[in-house]
Motif scaffolding. Structure first.
Motif, short mmCIF file in Angstrom:
data_model
loop_
_atom_site.label_atom_id
_atom_site.label_comp_id
_atom_site.label_asym_id
_atom_site.label_seq_id
_atom_site.Cartn_x
_atom_site.Cartn_y
_atom_site.Cartn_z
N TRP A 8 0.82 -1.21 0.00
CA TRP A 8 0.00 0.00 0.00
C TRP A 8 0.85 1.26 0.00
N ARG A 18 -6.76 -0.99 -8.11
CA ARG A 18 -7.13 0.43 -7.98
C ARG A 18 -7.09 0.87 -6.52
N LEU A 19 -7.58 0.01 -5.61
CA LEU A 19 -7.59 0.35 -4.19
C LEU A 19 -6.18 0.52 -3.66
N THR A 20 -5.28 -0.38 -4.03
CA THR A 20 -3.90 -0.29 -3.57
C THR A 20 -3.25 0.97 -4.07
#
Length: 305
Positions: A8, A18-20
Motif C-alpha cells: 500500500w 485500484r484500491l492499492t
C-alpha cells in the motif's frame, strides 16, 4: 499480511489494484501535507512556504500528482483529471495530514497546548491564520477566493505541458512554489494567506484559533472552482475525463494535441507503414477521413504516436 500492507505504501504501478494505488497516493498526500503544515507554520513566511511546497511537489508528483491542497484537488476533479472517489480520499488525507502537522507543533513548540488558544513567545508559530483587524469575514472570504484562484491557474500550465511532454518537466515544481510565494506575498498582510482549506482547518482542529474558519475554507474552495473556469478556455478538459463531455469543450487543447500528433501527411505515412503495418500502396491520406471514427483500426495506432 506484511507484504500486502507494504504494497500500500510503495509507488503504484499498472499491476496493482485500484484500491492499492489509491491508498498509496493518499498516504503520500497525508505525509506531504503533514510536513507542509509543520514547516509552513513554524517558518510562517511566503518564501519558506513556497520553498517547502516546491520540495514536496518534487517528492509527491510521480505518485499522487502533488495536489497537497483540497482546492487544487477540486480543480483537478472538475477538469476530469481526478475521479470524485479519489478526490474524497485525497481530501481526507490532506486534512488529516495537516492536522497531524499541527499535532507536531503542539508537541514540540513550548506554550502551544492542544485545545487552548495559542499564547506565549511562540504563539505565532501555531499555524493559526490572523486576518487584519479591519477585515470583515466577507472580505477574508473574498481575499482567499481571489488569491487561491491566482495561485492555482498557473499550475495547469505545468500540468498540461508536462503531460504532453512539451516543456517544463523537472522545473515544473518551481513554478508551483513561486506561484504560492507570489500570492502569499500579495495577500499575506490581509489574511495570512492560507490558500489551502486543509491548512485552514488543521490548526483549529488542534488549537483554539481566533479566526473565521468558514470564510477561509469556503473562499479557497470557490477559488478552486473559479480556477477551473479560467483554465478550460486555454488548456481544456482532460481527454480522459471521468465524465462525458461534448468534444468542443476540449477546445484548443485537443486541436493542439492533434496537430502535434499528426503534423504532416508525409510523417504519418511513415508512422502508418511501421506501426499499423499497412501495405505500401496505402498512404495516410487514404485513412485520414476515417481516423476520427471510434471503430477505425488505425486510430489507436496513430494516437499512440
Amino acid at each position: 499480511m506484511w507484504s500486502r500492507i507494504r504494497s500500500w505504501f510503495v509507488p503504484p504501478d499498472a499491476h496493482r489494484s485500484r484500491l492499492t494505488k489509491l491508498i498509496s497516493r493518499a498516504s503520500v498526500e497525508f505525509t506531504a501535507c503533514m510536513m507542509f503544515h509543520f514547516i509552513g507554520s513554524i517558518s510562517p513566511t511566503p518564501w519558506a512556504n513556497g520553498i517547502a511546497l516546491t520540495v514536496l511537489v518534487y517528492y509527491t508528483a510521480k505518485i499522487s500528482g502533488a495536489h497537497l491542497n483540497p482546492a487544487v484537488t477540486l480543480t483537478f476533479c472538475l477538469l476530469g483529471h481526478t475521479h470524485p472517489i479519489d478526490a474524497l480520499m485525497y481530501w481526507v488525507a490532506q486534512v488529516t495530514g495537516c492536522a497531524a502537522g499541527a499535532l507536531w507543533i503542539a508537541g514540540l513548540v513550548p506554550g502551544l497546548n492542544m485545545r487552548n488558544a495559542p499564547s506565549g513567545e511562540f504563539q505565532g508559530l501555531s499555524g493559526c491564520f490572523t486576518p487584519a483587524a479591519a477585515l470583515t469575514p466577507f472580505q477574508v472570504f473574498a481575499w482567499e477566493t481571489v488569491s487561491t484562484t491566482c495561485f492555482i491557474v498557473p499550475i495547469f500550465s505545468v500540468v498540461w505541458y508536462t503531460q504532453h511532454k512539451n516543456g517544463y518537466g523537472n522545473s515544473g515544481p518551481l513554478i508551483v512554489g513561486l506561484s504560492l510565494a507570489a500570492n502569499a506575498l500579495a495577500c499575506g498582510r490581509f489574511t495570512g494567506a492560507s490558500l489551502n482549506p486543509a491548512r485552514s482547518l488543521a490548526s483549529p482542529i488542534v488549537f483554539q484559533c481566533p479566526y473565521p474558519v468558514y470564510s477561509y475554507v469556503l473562499g479557497e474552495l470557490l477559488g478552486g472552482i473559479l480556477a477551473t473556469l479560467a483554465v478550460v478556455p486555454w488548456y481544456g478538459i482532460s481527454r480522459s475525463a471521468w465524465y462525458r463531455v461534448p468534444s468542443f469543450f476540449f477546445g484548443w487543447t485537443m486541436k493542439n494535441q492533434r496537430s502535434i500528433k499528426l503534423q504532416t501527411i508525409s510523417e504519418v505515412d511513415s508512422v502508418v507503414q511501421t506501426r499499423v503495418q499497412l501495405p505500401s500502396t496505402i498512404s495516410a491520406s487514404d485513412i485520414c477521413d476515417e481516423a476520427s471514427a471510434p471503430s477505425s483500426p488505425g486510430l489507436a495506432s496513430i494516437q499512440e504516436v
